[in-house]
Design a protein around this motif. Structure first.
Motif, mmCIF file in Angstrom:
data_model
loop_
_atom_site.group_PDB
_atom_site.id
_atom_site.type_symbol
_atom_site.label_atom_id
_atom_site.label_comp_id
_atom_site.label_asym_id
_atom_site.label_seq_id
_atom_site.Cartn_x
_atom_site.Cartn_y
_atom_site.Cartn_z
ATOM 1 N N THR A 247 -74.236 81.683 44.110
ATOM 2 C CA THR A 247 -74.081 81.775 42.760
ATOM 3 C C THR A 247 -72.989 80.921 42.331
ATOM 4 O O THR A 247 -73.099 80.240 41.119
ATOM 5 N N ARG A 248 -72.157 80.785 42.924
ATOM 6 C CA ARG A 248 -70.747 79.866 42.415
ATOM 7 C C ARG A 248 -71.186 78.236 42.227
ATOM 8 O O ARG A 248 -70.622 77.760 41.508
ATOM 9 N N ARG A 249 -71.946 78.184 43.396
ATOM 10 C CA ARG A 249 -72.354 76.784 43.331
ATOM 11 C C ARG A 249 -73.312 76.366 42.343
ATOM 12 O O ARG A 249 -73.410 75.366 41.596
ATOM 13 N N ARG A 250 -74.190 77.536 42.162
ATOM 14 C CA ARG A 250 -75.080 77.221 40.977
ATOM 15 C C ARG A 250 -74.590 77.217 39.596
ATOM 16 O O ARG A 250 -75.180 76.363 38.885
ATOM 17 N N VAL A 251 -73.481 78.042 39.427
ATOM 18 C CA VAL A 251 -72.742 77.864 38.168
ATOM 19 C C VAL A 251 -72.237 76.343 37.984
ATOM 20 O O VAL A 251 -72.434 75.594 37.094
ATOM 21 N N LYS A 252 -71.595 75.859 39.006
ATOM 22 C CA LYS A 252 -71.193 74.416 38.971
ATOM 23 C C LYS A 252 -72.162 73.629 38.662
ATOM 24 O O LYS A 252 -71.956 72.571 38.001
#
Length: 299
Positions: A247-252
């Protein structure tokens, strides 16, 4: 033809119907009148269809494939009409009729059973983000659209009420409301947004490969629109042992691809996930609420 509303539509509208609402009861007759007025030939009702409207696959008098969409006032179909007219087919499905009938839209036929969700996840996110970028334009002068501040203000009131009866969700609600206040203090832009964008809202077309459908337009910053896309396929994220880091990578990745501020995207993703989770619990969908609130806790 019998215009029987799909069970999915009946269930979804039943969750939000105000007392005394008879739109569903009148829907079969409304559909027959709309078909007759436009001299359409009906092929079939789209099933399972959407959660806020009846979608009927039709052909116009000259044989052109089209879609007849009927939606209740609370789904804001006239706002959808205005947004589609402003986009003029750029990134979104086209309107096919110049005259207005309240709550009835005649639209370009796309491929209703083929959305970008049919693609591998990474490619689906890329195609969806590219479609969304084309929709972000200046709203027309004197536009009729709700603003992000207005829409989230109503949602915030419901979230506060929900938190009072749900102590477990209260810390997330408090965090979401706080981040909303921060984000609204200095919005970077005011664009016309889709409003309810996700992978299932991007269908295969003939004019161009992918086009957006079903907007609930709102005016505000792009990060608000993109936030809903971040949590697409949330069930898969929750089931994955690396869901939080994914999820955090997707946000980035999405923030970089559409050139929006990553922290603003994270903030709106948190707010929208908590709002959806609290609403799901309020209308009796505890499993959806659990998934959404767990997702929000990763942000």
């Amino acid at each position: 033809m019998a215009f029987e509303p799909p069970r999915r539509l009946v269930r979804a509208l039943g969750e939000t119907a105000p007392a005394g609402d008879d739109w569903l009861e009148k829907l079969p007759e409304t559909a027959r009148e709309a078909v007759a007025l436009r001299e359409l030939t009906v092929e079939r009702v789209q099933v399972p269809g959407g959660r806020s409207s009846l979608v009927v696959l039709v052909r116009t008098a000259d044989g052109t494939p089209a879609v007849l969409k009927l939606a209740p006032p609370r789904a804001r179909p006239e706002s959808e009409r205005a947004a589609l007219a402003h986009w003029g087919g750029r990134g979104a499905v086209q309107l096919l009729e110049p005259f207005r009938t309240e709550g009835v839209l005649l639209l370009e036929r796309l491929h209703p059973d083929v959305s970008v969700r049919s693609l591998p996840e990474a490619r689906a996110l890329l195609e969806a983000a590219g479609t969304l970028r084309r929709l972000w334009v200046e709203p027309p002068p004197g536009h009729p659209f709700e603003t992000v501040e207005e829409r989230t203000g109503r949602q915030a009131e419901a979230m506060r009420a929900g938190a009072e009866s749900d102590p477990e969700a209260a810390p997330l609600v408090e965090a979401a409301l706080a981040v909303r206040e921060e984000l609204l203090a200095a919005p970077p832009e005011r664009l016309l947004l889709h409003g309810t964008f996700r992978q299932s809202k991007v269908l295969a077309g003939d004019r161009v490969p992918w086009l957006a459908v079903g907007p609930d337009p709102v005016v505000g910053e792009g990060a608000f629109d993109l936030a809903r896309l971040v949590r697409d396929r949330v069930e898969d994220l929750i089931a994955s042992p690396s869901g939080a880091s994914t999820t955090r990578r997707r946000v980035k990745r999405l923030a970089e691809s559409l050139e929006v501020d990553r922290e603003r995207l994270r903030g709106w993703t948190l707010f929208r996930a908590v709002e959806s989770g609290v609403r799901a619990r309020r209308v009796g969908r505890p499993r959806d609420a659990e998934l959404l609130l767990e997702f929000a806790s990763w942000l």
